[in-house]
Scaffold this motif. Structure first.
Motif, PDB file in Angstrom:
ATOM      1  N   GLY A  23       0.808  -1.208   0.000  1.00 54.47           N
ATOM      2  CA  GLY A  23       0.000   0.000   0.000  1.00 54.47           C
ATOM      3  C   GLY A  23       0.840   1.255   0.000  1.00 54.47           C
ATOM      4  O   GLY A  23       0.556   2.213  -0.729  1.00 54.47           O
ATOM      5  N   VAL A  24       1.878   1.253   0.809  1.00 50.91           N
ATOM      6  CA  VAL A  24       2.776   2.409   0.851  1.00 50.91           C
ATOM      7  C   VAL A  24       3.475   2.582  -0.491  1.00 50.91           C
ATOM      8  O   VAL A  24       3.593   3.698  -0.996  1.00 50.91           O
ATOM      9  CB  VAL A  24       3.794   2.262   2.009  1.00 50.91           C
ATOM     10  CG1 VAL A  24       4.879   3.318   1.915  1.00 50.91           C
ATOM     11  CG2 VAL A  24       3.087   2.341   3.353  1.00 50.91           C
ATOM     12  N   ALA A  25       3.924   1.499  -1.074  1.00 51.68           N
ATOM     13  CA  ALA A  25       4.593   1.575  -2.381  1.00 51.68           C
ATOM     14  C   ALA A  25       3.636   2.103  -3.453  1.00 51.68           C
ATOM     15  O   ALA A  25       4.035   2.890  -4.313  1.00 51.68           O
ATOM     16  CB  ALA A  25       5.127   0.203  -2.772  1.00 51.68           C
ATOM     17  N   THR A  26       2.378   1.703  -3.390  1.00 48.25           N
ATOM     18  CA  THR A  26       1.388   2.184  -4.354  1.00 48.25           C
ATOM     19  C   THR A  26       1.167   3.681  -4.194  1.00 48.25           C
ATOM     20  O   THR A  26       1.109   4.426  -5.182  1.00 48.25           O
ATOM     21  CB  THR A  26       0.054   1.441  -4.176  1.00 48.25           C
ATOM     22  OG1 THR A  26       0.290   0.043  -4.357  1.00 48.25           O
ATOM     23  CG2 THR A  26      -0.980   1.917  -5.171  1.00 48.25           C
ATOM     24  N   LEU A  27       1.027   4.139  -2.947  1.00 50.24           N
ATOM     25  CA  LEU A  27       0.846   5.571  -2.705  1.00 50.24           C
ATOM     26  C   LEU A  27       2.045   6.372  -3.201  1.00 50.24           C
ATOM     27  O   LEU A  27       1.880   7.429  -3.822  1.00 50.24           O
ATOM     28  CB  LEU A  27       0.626   5.831  -1.213  1.00 50.24           C
ATOM     29  CG  LEU A  27      -0.738   5.426  -0.667  1.00 50.24           C
ATOM     30  CD1 LEU A  27      -0.781   5.605   0.840  1.00 50.24           C
ATOM     31  CD2 LEU A  27      -1.830   6.223  -1.333  1.00 50.24           C
TER      32      LEU A  27
END
Length: 58
Positions: A23-27
């Motif tokens: 999720g952090v990588a996507t953001l």
């Protein structure tokens, strides 16, 4: 790490960590390009050539 070496009670924690990291990588993948493009546009708008073209068109 092999899936056989992970204890069953830790598997859900590992899945949760993977989801959080994903999720952090996507953001980051969505936000960083927007910030870079905004900075580029601001730099271009402040350049002398851009101002000359803008004055010629108006």
């Amino acid at each position: 790490m092999d899936q056989e070496t992970i204890a069953p009670e830790d598997e859900s924690l590992l899945d949760n960590v993977r989801k959080i990291v994903g999720g952090v990588a996507t953001l980051v993948a969505l936000i960083v390009p927007v910030l870079i493009i905004r900075k580029l546009v601001k730099t271009i708008e402040q350049s002398d050539k851009y101002k000359a073209v803008e004055n010629a068109l108006s």
